[in-house]
Design a protein around this motif. Structure first.
Motif, PDB file in Angstrom:
ATOM      1  N   GLY A 226       0.672  -1.060   0.020  1.00 54.92           N
ATOM      2  CA  GLY A 226      -0.134  -0.140  -0.075  1.00 54.92           C
ATOM      3  C   GLY A 226       0.780   1.117   0.062  1.00 54.92           C
ATOM      4  N   ASP A 227       0.221   2.187  -0.453  1.00 56.03           N
ATOM      5  CA  ASP A 227       0.843   3.649  -0.372  1.00 56.03           C
ATOM      6  C   ASP A 227       2.206   3.774  -1.043  1.00 56.03           C
ATOM      7  N   ALA A 228       1.912   3.106  -2.469  1.00 58.48           N
ATOM      8  CA  ALA A 228       3.173   3.203  -3.454  1.00 58.48           C
ATOM      9  C   ALA A 228       4.328   2.466  -2.858  1.00 58.48           C
ATOM     10  N   GLU A 229       4.487   1.802  -1.799  1.00 55.27           N
ATOM     11  CA  GLU A 229       5.510   1.031  -1.490  1.00 55.27           C
ATOM     12  C   GLU A 229       6.038  -0.145  -2.074  1.00 55.27           C
ATOM     13  N   SER A 230       7.199  -0.387  -2.364  1.00 51.12           N
ATOM     14  CA  SER A 230       7.539  -1.660  -3.002  1.00 51.12           C
ATOM     15  C   SER A 230       8.752  -2.289  -2.345  1.00 51.12           C
ATOM     16  N   ILE A 231       8.864  -3.452  -2.471  1.00 51.70           N
ATOM     17  CA  ILE A 231       9.846  -4.222  -1.785  1.00 51.70           C
ATOM     18  C   ILE A 231      10.537  -5.225  -2.812  1.00 51.70           C
ATOM     19  N   ALA A 232      11.940  -5.453  -2.993  1.00 53.68           N
ATOM     20  CA  ALA A 232      12.571  -6.410  -3.765  1.00 53.68           C
ATOM     21  C   ALA A 232      12.970  -7.527  -2.952  1.00 53.68           C
ATOM     22  N   TYR A 233      13.043  -8.650  -3.409  1.00 51.58           N
ATOM     23  CA  TYR A 233      13.290  -9.908  -2.864  1.00 51.58           C
ATOM     24  C   TYR A 233      14.003 -10.663  -3.834  1.00 51.58           C
ATOM     25  N   GLN A 234      15.382 -10.936  -3.600  1.00 51.77           N
ATOM     26  CA  GLN A 234      16.199 -11.901  -4.432  1.00 51.77           C
ATOM     27  C   GLN A 234      16.762 -13.247  -3.759  1.00 51.77           C
ATOM     28  N   GLU A 235      16.703 -14.404  -4.334  1.00 54.13           N
ATOM     29  CA  GLU A 235      17.296 -15.628  -3.516  1.00 54.13           C
ATOM     30  C   GLU A 235      18.139 -16.180  -4.421  1.00 54.13           C
ATOM     31  N   ASN A 236      19.327 -16.924  -3.904  1.00 54.83           N
ATOM     32  CA  ASN A 236      20.176 -17.864  -4.409  1.00 54.83           C
ATOM     33  C   ASN A 236      20.676 -18.559  -3.296  1.00 54.83           C
ATOM     34  N   LEU A 237      21.587 -19.610  -3.983  1.00 48.37           N
ATOM     35  CA  LEU A 237      22.226 -20.420  -3.036  1.00 48.37           C
ATOM     36  C   LEU A 237      22.912 -20.276  -1.669  1.00 48.37           C
ATOM     37  N   GLY A 238      23.303 -18.717  -1.779  1.00 50.42           N
ATOM     38  CA  GLY A 238      23.874 -18.107  -0.480  1.00 50.42           C
ATOM     39  C   GLY A 238      22.856 -17.781   0.536  1.00 50.42           C
ATOM     40  N   GLY A 239      21.542 -17.664   0.358  1.00 47.29           N
ATOM     41  CA  GLY A 239      20.647 -16.935   1.156  1.00 47.29           C
ATOM     42  C   GLY A 239      19.548 -16.017   0.411  1.00 47.29           C
ATOM     43  N   ALA A 240      18.927 -15.403   0.922  1.00 47.01           N
ATOM     44  CA  ALA A 240      17.998 -14.460   0.384  1.00 47.01           C
ATOM     45  C   ALA A 240      18.211 -13.039   0.951  1.00 47.01           C
ATOM     46  N   SER A 241      17.814 -12.023   0.263  1.00 45.38           N
ATOM     47  CA  SER A 241      17.883 -10.535   0.492  1.00 45.38           C
ATOM     48  C   SER A 241      16.714 -10.002   0.139  1.00 45.38           C
ATOM     49  N   THR A 243      15.077  -5.840   0.125  1.00 40.85           N
ATOM     50  CA  THR A 243      15.338  -4.510   0.328  1.00 40.85           C
ATOM     51  C   THR A 243      14.123  -3.642   0.107  1.00 40.85           C
ATOM     52  N   ARG A 244      14.359  -2.509   1.000  1.00 39.74           N
ATOM     53  CA  ARG A 244      13.114  -1.498   0.747  1.00 39.74           C
ATOM     54  C   ARG A 244      13.736  -0.254   0.547  1.00 39.74           C
ATOM     55  N   LYS A 245      15.120  -0.179   0.238  1.00 39.37           N
ATOM     56  CA  LYS A 245      15.845   1.021  -0.127  1.00 39.37           C
ATOM     57  C   LYS A 245      15.319   1.589  -1.520  1.00 39.37           C
ATOM     58  N   ARG A 246      14.656   2.812  -1.602  1.00 33.73           N
ATOM     59  CA  ARG A 246      14.133   3.300  -2.815  1.00 33.73           C
ATOM     60  C   ARG A 246      14.781   3.168  -3.937  1.00 33.73           C
ATOM     61  N   ALA A 247      16.144   3.421  -3.868  1.00 30.72           N
ATOM     62  CA  ALA A 247      17.270   3.263  -5.075  1.00 30.72           C
ATOM     63  C   ALA A 247      17.514   2.043  -5.433  1.00 30.72           C
ATOM     64  N   ASP A 248      17.563   1.027  -4.572  1.00 30.03           N
ATOM     65  CA  ASP A 248      17.554  -0.244  -5.007  1.00 30.03           C
ATOM     66  C   ASP A 248      16.380  -0.804  -5.685  1.00 30.03           C
ATOM     67  N   VAL A 249      15.250  -0.641  -4.992  1.00 25.75           N
ATOM     68  CA  VAL A 249      13.966  -1.080  -5.591  1.00 25.75           C
ATOM     69  C   VAL A 249      13.844  -0.650  -6.974  1.00 25.75           C
ATOM     70  N   GLY A 250      14.352   0.766  -7.016  1.00 30.07           N
ATOM     71  CA  GLY A 250      14.221   1.520  -8.437  1.00 30.07           C
ATOM     72  C   GLY A 250      14.768   0.691  -9.440  1.00 30.07           C
ATOM     73  N   LEU A 251      16.009   0.097  -9.151  1.00 31.83           N
ATOM     74  CA  LEU A 251      16.752  -0.598 -10.136  1.00 31.83           C
ATOM     75  C   LEU A 251      15.930  -1.944 -10.446  1.00 31.83           C
ATOM     76  N   TYR A 252      15.244  -2.703  -9.636  1.00 33.61           N
ATOM     77  CA  TYR A 252      14.643  -3.736 -10.034  1.00 33.61           C
ATOM     78  C   TYR A 252      13.233  -3.364 -10.643  1.00 33.61           C
ATOM     79  N   GLU A 253      12.642  -2.586 -10.247  1.00 31.96           N
ATOM     80  CA  GLU A 253      11.294  -2.071 -11.175  1.00 31.96           C
ATOM     81  C   GLU A 253      11.779  -1.352 -12.413  1.00 31.96           C
ATOM     82  N   GLU A 254      12.848  -0.794 -12.662  1.00 29.08           N
ATOM     83  CA  GLU A 254      13.251  -0.521 -14.071  1.00 29.08           C
ATOM     84  C   GLU A 254      13.636  -1.781 -14.872  1.00 29.08           C
TER      85      GLU A 254
END
Length: 280
Positions: A226-241, A243-254
């Motif tokens: 809600g409220d236009a907030e987005s969260i990015a999630y990425q997973e690999n053999l080493g674990g999962a991450s 991020t809520r950082k606007r700059a990082d999320v923006g990279l995934y959205e792009e």
């Protein structure tokens, strides 16, 4: 097919395979005939796990089948935190609980997958094959629990109120790679074609001819809250991450926007999916 529908179909099939009539089951269960009828026709909006456990005992269902049906019964209670219940906790890594919480509460999810069909669109046999290969040290019971978790998650696509809006972009390789043999793969692709036509689901395919693309760094998921907030999630053999950082999320959205542009449209993608069915 929704979990509630699978539950009613499976309960009826188990009774028939056990060679029991409705009357015999009612006498053993000590309930009214109408109750069994409602369970087998899906008229009950909520199915009690105690009823499912009792029927599985009467039908001598396998542990695998019992776990799956109990998971489906839990879904009918529409609890957003179903993964916190005792039957699910052993199968869910602490880091994945955050993912399930986001998935259950998100208004929309965007997912890029380059290696396999997105989890929300997988069939039971396809899921089982992947887990057997990825988790070779796990016991059969542990694999069963993982499969149950994966199948239970899919209820978000079939909620009566506000089903999850799900946009998926997949690599063409997902359609070509044979997971679990031709029968398993054909059933999976047929299911993918069916789910892709749901109003709340959008599936696009990136053809091989596109060449290099922004998804080559790995799969990722975007949760739109809600409220236009987005969260990015990425997973690999080493674990999962996460991020809520606007700059990082923006990279995934792009990246996801670029992938949608590079991929063929939903209808052409559906055509590619249906062609893949023939290949398997």
């Amino acid at each position: 097919m929704r979990q509630r529908d699978i539950l009613r179909h499976t309960l009826r099939r188990l009774r028939q395979e056990a060679g029991l009539t409705s009357t015999q089951v009612v006498r053993t269960l000590i309930c009214s005939p109408s109750k069994l009828t409602r369970l087998e026709t899906g008229e009950n909006a909520v199915v009690e796990t105690a009823d499912v456990m009792a029927l599985c005992e009467i039908y001598r269902a396998s542990p695998e089948k019992r776990a799956l049906l109990l998971g489906y019964a839990a879904v009918t209670k529409t609890k957003k935190d179903w993964w916190q219940s005792p039957e699910y906790r052993p199968a869910i890594a602490p880091t994945f609980k955050a993912y399930l919480g986001l998935e259950a509460t998100a208004a929309a999810v965007c997912n890029y997958e380059g290696e396999f069909v997105p989890g929300l669109l997988q069939t039971e046999d396809y899921v089982r094959t992947i887990h057997r290969r990825a988790h070779e040290r796990l016991s059969a019971d542990e694999i069963d629990r993982l499969v149950t978790v994966r199948m239970t998650r899919q209820e978000v696509l079939h909620r009566e109120a506000a089903p999850l809006k799900f946009a998926a972009v997949i690599n063409e390789a997902v359609l070509r790679r044979r997971v679990g043999g031709p029968d398993v793969m054909r059933a999976q692709i047929e299911h993918l074609a069916e789910v892709a036509e749901l109003p709340s689901v959008r599936v696009q395919v990136i053809p091989f001819k596109v060449g290099a693309h922004p998804g080559m760094n790995g799969a990722f998921t975007l949760f739109r809250l809600g409220d236009a907030e987005s969260i990015a999630y990425q997973e690999n053999l080493g674990g999962a991450s996460v991020t809520r950082k606007r700059a990082d999320v923006g990279l995934y959205e792009e990246a996801f926007n670029d992938l949608q542009i590079l991929a063929v449209g939903p209808q052409e993608s559906l055509g590619m999916i249906r062609e893949a069915i023939k290949e398997h």
